[in-house]
Design a protein around this motif. Structure first.
Motif, mmCIF file in Angstrom:
data_model
loop_
_atom_site.group_PDB
_atom_site.id
_atom_site.type_symbol
_atom_site.label_atom_id
_atom_site.label_comp_id
_atom_site.label_asym_id
_atom_site.label_seq_id
_atom_site.Cartn_x
_atom_site.Cartn_y
_atom_site.Cartn_z
ATOM 1 N N PHE A 51 3.902 -15.137 15.646
ATOM 2 C CA PHE A 51 4.843 -14.058 15.351
ATOM 3 C C PHE A 51 4.408 -13.253 14.134
ATOM 4 C CE2 PHE A 51 9.081 -12.485 13.874
ATOM 5 C CZ PHE A 51 9.336 -11.689 14.985
ATOM 6 N N GLY A 52 3.965 -13.951 13.066
ATOM 7 C CA GLY A 52 3.564 -13.256 11.850
ATOM 8 C C GLY A 52 2.368 -12.350 12.055
ATOM 9 N N ASN A 53 1.390 -12.812 12.813
ATOM 10 C CA ASN A 53 0.198 -11.996 13.028
ATOM 11 C C ASN A 53 0.413 -10.897 14.061
ATOM 12 O OD1 ASN A 53 -2.035 -13.185 11.277
ATOM 13 N ND2 ASN A 53 -1.220 -15.026 12.246
ATOM 14 N N ALA A 89 3.603 -3.338 -0.094
ATOM 15 C CA ALA A 89 4.978 -2.890 0.171
ATOM 16 C C ALA A 89 5.063 -2.191 1.521
ATOM 17 C CB ALA A 89 5.429 -1.943 -0.943
ATOM 18 N N ARG A 90 3.957 -1.556 1.925
ATOM 19 C CA ARG A 90 3.970 -0.838 3.202
ATOM 20 C C ARG A 90 3.994 -1.809 4.375
ATOM 21 N NH1 ARG A 90 1.939 5.103 3.673
ATOM 22 N NH2 ARG A 90 2.729 5.586 5.752
ATOM 23 N N PHE A 91 3.224 -2.889 4.276
ATOM 24 C CA PHE A 91 3.284 -3.916 5.315
ATOM 25 C C PHE A 91 4.679 -4.534 5.367
ATOM 26 C CE2 PHE A 91 -1.441 -4.478 5.801
ATOM 27 C CZ PHE A 91 -1.456 -4.469 7.183
ATOM 28 N N ALA A 92 5.238 -4.834 4.188
ATOM 29 C CA ALA A 92 6.572 -5.437 4.125
ATOM 30 C C ALA A 92 7.618 -4.516 4.746
ATOM 31 C CB ALA A 92 6.932 -5.746 2.675
ATOM 32 N N LYS A 93 7.519 -3.217 4.457
ATOM 33 C CA LYS A 93 8.455 -2.246 5.012
ATOM 34 C C LYS A 93 8.354 -2.187 6.534
ATOM 35 C CE LYS A 93 9.513 2.712 4.963
ATOM 36 N NZ LYS A 93 9.097 4.038 4.429
ATOM 37 N N ASN A 94 7.117 -2.191 7.043
ATOM 38 C CA ASN A 94 6.926 -2.161 8.498
ATOM 39 C C ASN A 94 7.435 -3.440 9.154
ATOM 40 O OD1 ASN A 94 5.220 0.208 9.809
ATOM 41 N ND2 ASN A 94 4.509 -0.041 7.711
ATOM 42 N N PHE A 95 7.216 -4.568 8.499
ATOM 43 C CA PHE A 95 7.724 -5.833 9.045
ATOM 44 C C PHE A 95 9.238 -5.774 9.211
ATOM 45 C CE2 PHE A 95 4.083 -8.771 7.379
ATOM 46 C CZ PHE A 95 3.202 -8.099 8.219
ATOM 47 N N LYS A 96 9.927 -5.250 8.183
ATOM 48 C CA LYS A 96 11.394 -5.164 8.236
ATOM 49 C C LYS A 96 11.844 -4.216 9.346
ATOM 50 C CE LYS A 96 12.111 -6.140 3.318
ATOM 51 N NZ LYS A 96 12.524 -5.577 2.011
ATOM 52 N N LEU A 153 11.264 -6.008 12.677
ATOM 53 C CA LEU A 153 12.176 -7.133 12.863
ATOM 54 C C LEU A 153 13.601 -6.689 13.171
ATOM 55 C CD1 LEU A 153 10.985 -9.571 10.030
ATOM 56 C CD2 LEU A 153 10.901 -10.000 12.491
ATOM 57 N N PHE A 154 14.035 -5.626 12.486
ATOM 58 C CA PHE A 154 15.415 -5.176 12.654
ATOM 59 C C PHE A 154 15.521 -3.936 13.538
ATOM 60 C CE2 PHE A 154 15.255 -7.407 8.554
ATOM 61 C CZ PHE A 154 16.193 -8.393 8.795
#
Length: 332
Positions: free
Chosen positions: A37-39, A299-306, A309-310
């Motif tokens: 899931f993470g990758n 931060a850009r990867f984190a933003k895309n992950f969110k 996910l949502f």
């Protein structure tokens, strides 16, 4: 004839007692789900966001793809092997293919970390000329060459060792490489696969740190230059910390497996079998941890992950126009 209960039949089928199989199975399932899931999130973010499509992130994409394959191929099949008390139910030929894939993927992940470290050093060395030297084409060539090396190192020995030596050292129903008990070959490959890469990555990261320190000593001549230099330095240091974390995770997850593999090659009974298999899973856990490092570093990867996910889409600010109607105003 003794009648076995349903629970006893299950225990006999899987080898371990259910009290061991179930907790181990849960831990293994979590590792596999995190790796897959993470990758998948990492790859999706790269495809979705054009702002992530730079040379550096191409290497992260390659690492994510490698870790995803570990989660889809290496970990699930070995999970069955582990939970069946180290019994391989998939046959001799598939074992060979499986070993080729697993060893290539593990080595590729190491080579990619070296490439990532080298890329950060080149960025600091080349400065504004980096984008002209390190192009997408150069990145693709490096990735292709790394895959060629990763596939070439172990594949011939995995496929042909028993044919060359005329001896099958793997017990029936087991799945292992034929050279597992050859000290010279095992030690040599351990040096090539772990010792040299670990030293190389450590040296590269030390050089990166030295280069960053040099930059921080350069005195800017204007307020704008001071601000730009400071910004260039949360970014350089953050990248250096990320690489340092990759090195630490690599060392922690790989060193126990590598050391015990060398020990087993000359003393089969010197390492507990269960401990060795635990170290094997510790090695693969890197594939589950890396996506968290991407999100922590970028931060850009984190933003895309969110957003993924949502199920959020990038919000666009609506255009507001004012229409005059006499003394009053209305907005559309």
């Amino acid at each position: 004839m003794t009648n076995m209960t349903e629970e006893e039949e299950k225990e006999q089928d899987w080898g371990f007692p259910l009290s061991v199989t179930i907790p181990c199975g849960v831990v293994i399932l979590v590792l596999i789900l995190l790796a897959v899931f993470g990758n998948v999130l990492t790859i999706t973010a790269f495809v979705k966001d054009r702002g992530l499509r730079c040379v550096y992130n191409m290497y992260l994409l390659n690492l994510a793809g490698t870790d995803l394959l570990l989660g889809l191929v290496s970990m699930p099949f070995y999970a069955v092997y582990t939970l069946k008390s180290y019994a391989w139910p998939f046959g001799y030929h598939f074992c060979k293919a499986y070993m080729v894939i697993d060893f290539a993927l593990c080595l590729e992940s190491i080579l990619t970390i070296i490439i990532i470290s080298l890329d950060r050093l080149l960025l600091l060395k080349y400065g504004p000329h980096y984008t002209h030297r390190e192009t997408t084409t150069v990145a693709i060539v490096k990735i292709v060459l790394s895959w060629i090396v990763a596939i070439s190192l172990y594949t011939p020995a995995i496929i042909g060792w028993d044919l060359w030596t005329g001896e099958d050292t793997v017990e029936e129903g087991d799945c292992d490489v034929q050279f597992a008990y050859d000290l010279a070959f095992t030690a040599s490959t351990a040096v090539v696969e772990f010792a040299i890469p670990f030293i190389a990555i450590g040296i590269l990261n030390l050089l990166i740190y030295i280069e960053i320190r040099k930059r921080s000593r350069i005195s800017p001549t204007s307020n704008d230059q001071v601000s730009n230099a400071q910004d260039k330095n949360r970014k350089d240091m953050k990248a250096a910390r990320f690489l340092a974390m990759l090195v630490v995770v690599f060392g922690i997850t790989w060193a126990p497996y590598t050391v015990t593999t060398i020990i087993i090659s000359f003393c089969d009974t010197c390492v507990n079998e269960h401990l060795y298999e635990a170290f094997n899973w510790l090695l693969w856990s890197k594939a589950s941890l890396n996506p968290f490092l991407y999100a922590y570093n970028s931060a850009r990867f984190a933003k895309n992950f969110k957003q993924i996910l949502f199920c959020r889409r990038t919000r666009h600010t609506p255009v507001v126009t004012t229409v005059s109607t006499g003394n009053s105003h209305s907005q559309t």
